[in-house]
Design an enzyme around this catalytic site. Structure first.
Site, PDB file in Angstrom:
ATOM      1  N   ASN A  49      -0.257 -54.042   6.623  1.00  0.00           N
ATOM      2  CA  ASN A  49      -0.890 -54.980   7.540  1.00  0.00           C
ATOM      3  C   ASN A  49      -0.598 -54.644   9.001  1.00  0.00           C
ATOM      4  OD1 ASN A  49      -2.285 -57.471   6.144  1.00  0.00           O
ATOM      5  ND2 ASN A  49      -0.547 -56.904   4.882  1.00  0.00           N
ATOM      6  N   LYS A 172       8.759 -54.222  -3.199  1.00  0.00           N
ATOM      7  CA  LYS A 172       7.676 -55.151  -2.879  1.00  0.00           C
ATOM      8  C   LYS A 172       6.525 -54.852  -3.820  1.00  0.00           C
ATOM      9  CE  LYS A 172       4.196 -56.512   0.468  1.00  0.00           C
ATOM     10  NZ  LYS A 172       3.444 -56.199   1.698  1.00  0.00           N
ATOM     11  N   ILE A 215       6.962 -60.960   0.296  1.00  0.00           N
ATOM     12  CA  ILE A 215       6.617 -60.260   1.536  1.00  0.00           C
ATOM     13  C   ILE A 215       5.103 -60.296   1.579  1.00  0.00           C
ATOM     14  CG2 ILE A 215       6.882 -58.158   2.911  1.00  0.00           C
ATOM     15  CD1 ILE A 215       9.229 -57.377   1.106  1.00  0.00           C
TER      16      ILE A 215
END
Length: 324
Positions: A49, A172, A215
């Protein structure tokens, strides 16, 4: 043996650019501060991101240092900084881990290489992550995100083997696979390996099977809503947690539907008054003007909830301290 990040809410922060695609440091500082005030546990800089693949080495270091300095100067020294460092070679990834440490990051999140997808056997993947972790000055986490690795999806056995390395302390799971998460949390001790879900639409289910937290991209928009869900769950307010999870699940889907990274930036600019939707090419700029009536109503419900938590002076329970 290195320790994993504490359980909680982490945000893969978007990185704001001006109209010339240069770092917008003022907007980045405002965003970091709003996230910290929203009670995130840590901030991931230059994850997917954060458009990590679009940044030079110098820009990566600047973004990490700016994040760490902003947190420190506003009384948020306890908020962790994680740096996304995975590249297509072990050599470059090793250097980025050194750079991340120097710039103020406490952990590195390492994406598996995927340019040579047919060559990425289990043995090669294990060797890559172990080779990087062997010399990393900060503990590493394995980033599993098939969408950006040509469909490469690490299974729980591979991740569990990597978790035996003394400097690999977590993962993650942006694959959002709850079965995989469950197998990992029941195979590796929480005090040596933290398993984080990577999607807000799976946040509560991940907590229910003892995941370390999340996350999650949507935290960029509504950090307090995520914290409210976490607090509700740990206080036994299951129905409240379910209601918030419903709002987050819709918000997650809407953000993906209308442009992902750029849409999140556009929504933040519209609702919170800083930044803009600019992303680096070849990504396309998104707009909130294209929202359907139904999606606009669902987002409004979530934003109003977030604002209500801010206006009420919502203070999260420090459940992390109690469970550390």
């Amino acid at each position: 043996m290195s320790k994993p990040p504490p359980p909680g809410i982490y945000v893969p922060a978007v990185l704001f650019f001006d109209e010339n695609e240069e770092l917008d440091e003022e907007a980045i500082e405002k965003h970091v501060l709003r996230l910290a005030q929203g009670s995130v546990t840590g901030i991931l800089v230059q994850g997917s991101n954060g458009e990590a693949q679009h940044l030079s080495h110098d820009e990566r270091k600047r973004a990490i240092r700016l994040t760490r300095d902003t947190l420190d100067s506003h009384g948020f020294k306890h908020v962790l900084v994680i740096a996304g460092t995975g590249t297509q070679s072990a050599r470059e990834t090793k250097q980025l881990n050194i750079d991340a440490k120097e710039a103020g990051a406490s952990y590195a999140l390492v994406l598996t290489p995927s340019t040579w997808r047919p060559a990425m056997t289990k043995e090669v993947i294990l060797r890559f992550h172990r080779e990087v972790a062997d010399v990393s000055p900060i503990p590493t986490l394995v980033y599993n995100f098939p969408t950006v690795t040509a469909g490469l999806d690490l299974d729980s056995d591979t991740l569990a083997e990597l978790g035996e390395h003394p400097n690999i302390v977590g993962t993650k799971l942006s694959c959002g696979h709850l079965g995989k998460l469950t197998r990992l949390v029941t195979s590796l001790p929480a005090n040596s390996f933290a398993t984080f879900i990577g999607r807000s639409d799976s946040f509560l289910p991940a907590l229910a099977v003892s995941g370390a937290g999340g996350i999650m991209a949507l935290v960029n928009v509504v950090p307090r809503a995520h914290r409210a869900l976490l607090d509700a769950w740990h206080n036994g307010l299951t129905e409240d947690a379910r209601k918030i999870q419903g709002m987050l699940a819709h918000g997650d889907a809407i953000a993906s539907k209308y442009g992902g990274i750029s849409f999140i930036k556009a929504l933040i600019a519209h609702e919170f008054g800083y930044g803009g939707p600019t992303v680096r090419s070849p990504l396309a700029t998104a707009s909130i003007e294209k929202l359907s009536g139904a999606d606009k109503a669902l987002l409004k419900e979530l934003i109003v909830f977030e604002q209500s938590l801010s206006e009420s002076g919502h203070t999260p329970n420090e459940w992390v301290d109690a469970t550390a």
